[in-house]
Design an enzyme around this catalytic site. Sequence first.
Site, PDB file in Angstrom:
ATOM      1  N   TYR A   1       0.761  -1.162   0.018  1.00 42.05           N
ATOM      2  CA  TYR A   1      -0.146   0.027  -0.117  1.00 42.05           C
ATOM      3  C   TYR A   1       0.854   1.222  -0.062  1.00 42.05           C
ATOM      4  CZ  TYR A   1      -3.391   3.506   1.957  1.00 42.05           C
ATOM      5  OH  TYR A   1      -3.916   4.609   2.462  1.00 42.05           O
ATOM      6  N   ILE A   2       1.575   1.430   0.951  1.00 43.76           N
ATOM      7  CA  ILE A   2       2.389   2.664   1.117  1.00 43.76           C
ATOM      8  C   ILE A   2       3.636   2.494   0.241  1.00 43.76           C
ATOM      9  CG2 ILE A   2       3.940   4.090   2.375  1.00 43.76           C
ATOM     10  CD1 ILE A   2       2.161   2.734   4.859  1.00 43.76           C
TER      11      ILE A   2
ATOM     12  N   ASN B   1      -7.119  -4.667   9.200  1.00 42.42           N
ATOM     13  CA  ASN B   1      -6.756  -3.817  10.369  1.00 42.42           C
ATOM     14  C   ASN B   1      -6.937  -2.350  10.587  1.00 42.42           C
ATOM     15  OD1 ASN B   1      -5.222  -6.499  11.122  1.00 42.42           O
ATOM     16  ND2 ASN B   1      -3.884  -6.091   9.378  1.00 42.42           N
TER      17      ASN B   1
ATOM     18  N   LYS C   1       9.217  -2.906  15.688  1.00 42.04           N
ATOM     19  CA  LYS C   1       9.556  -1.514  15.134  1.00 42.04           C
ATOM     20  C   LYS C   1      10.415  -0.701  15.884  1.00 42.04           C
ATOM     21  CE  LYS C   1       7.212  -1.460  11.263  1.00 42.04           C
ATOM     22  NZ  LYS C   1       7.643  -1.369  10.019  1.00 42.04           N
TER      23      LYS C   1
ATOM     24  N   TYR D   1       4.088  -6.429  17.612  1.00 37.30           N
ATOM     25  CA  TYR D   1       4.339  -5.588  16.260  1.00 37.30           C
ATOM     26  C   TYR D   1       4.948  -4.104  16.687  1.00 37.30           C
ATOM     27  CZ  TYR D   1       3.245  -2.101  12.688  1.00 37.30           C
ATOM     28  OH  TYR D   1       3.736  -0.884  11.955  1.00 37.30           O
TER      29      TYR D   1
ATOM     30  N   SER E   1       6.533   3.475  12.864  1.00 37.43           N
ATOM     31  CA  SER E   1       5.239   3.430  13.441  1.00 37.43           C
ATOM     32  C   SER E   1       5.089   4.109  14.444  1.00 37.43           C
ATOM     33  CB  SER E   1       4.716   2.013  13.503  1.00 37.43           C
ATOM     34  OG  SER E   1       3.327   2.110  14.133  1.00 37.43           O
TER      35      SER E   1
END
Length: 337
Positions: free
Chosen positions: A12-13, A198, A153, A149, A125
């Site tokens: 997506y990004i 999500n 990061k 998660y 993030s």
Amino acid sequence: MSYVLLTGGAGYIGSHTALALLRAGEQVISFDNYSNSSPESLKRVEQLTGKSIIQIEGDVLDPVALTAVFQQYPVKAVVHFAGLKAVGESTQKPLWYYETNVGGTIKLCQVMAKFAVKNLVFSSSATVYGDAQNSPLPETTPTVAMNPYGQSKLMTEWVLQDLYKSDHSWNIAVLRYFNPVGADSSGCIGEDPNGIPNNLMPFITQVAVGKRAQLQIFGSDYPTPDGTGVRDYIHVTDLAAGHVAALHYLSKEPGFDCFNLGSGEGLSVLDIVNAFAAVNQVAVPYQIVDRRPGDVARYFADPSKAKTGLNWQTEQSLQDIVRDSWNWQKNNPNGYK
């Protein structure tokens, strides 16, 4: 000719950043295992720009495949998107998340070092701030991740910071995203989640297009103007521009630094739902349900450092966000399939 390598470039990004880089005159290589993406996204980027992308299928956990890329192409910088990103899943499969997100970055940096390519933009993030209560959040906010998660990061940030401390020839920009939403205004590329989304916006668009019966809103009794949670939503086109700005920054200001990429504006869940319905003239049925454990009332960025350091700020409005999200979904009801 030299290239910018995007790991996870078909996501997506990644795909929106590929579009922004090509429009900025860069040559792009995408390295992606397509576990949560589609090669179709980059085909559409090529159609939008009339330029080609070198697409390589491979995994960041495979140093042989990574080495082959650097052997074949003169890479000048890497934008590292590749990784796993579902908070809930990370609590069920923590070892997979640490192996992929932390281990994959280590393998990538080892190969980069072998070829003396030391310019890196890392996709981090805002989850590294944990359940911080005092928004807006500057980069100096204490980092305390609340799930595997976010912890993966944060651990990767520590790895990169230690790498820079050990060798100041590295140039590393860590970008802490808030809530990416929206799609390219063409409607050709956008967010195409596997399975249950999500994030809020794909739920809204899937309800609007008839794929889901209604949206669940978690909690309406927060100390916010309408009782629903407030977050910082950033249009993916603005986010992509932030990566282009970060690459330019590294060419002028070598070193290690972290930047928030957010709008600095808090919008509630109902702000988003109501704007989507009003701008697009489409109904979004919803149901209020109980709060989710760990959710905080307000969570948004202080983006002033990015404005000063990267000469970057968001330009897209809430109306742009909801219009472009719907334009993507209604033209691609089944995503890239």
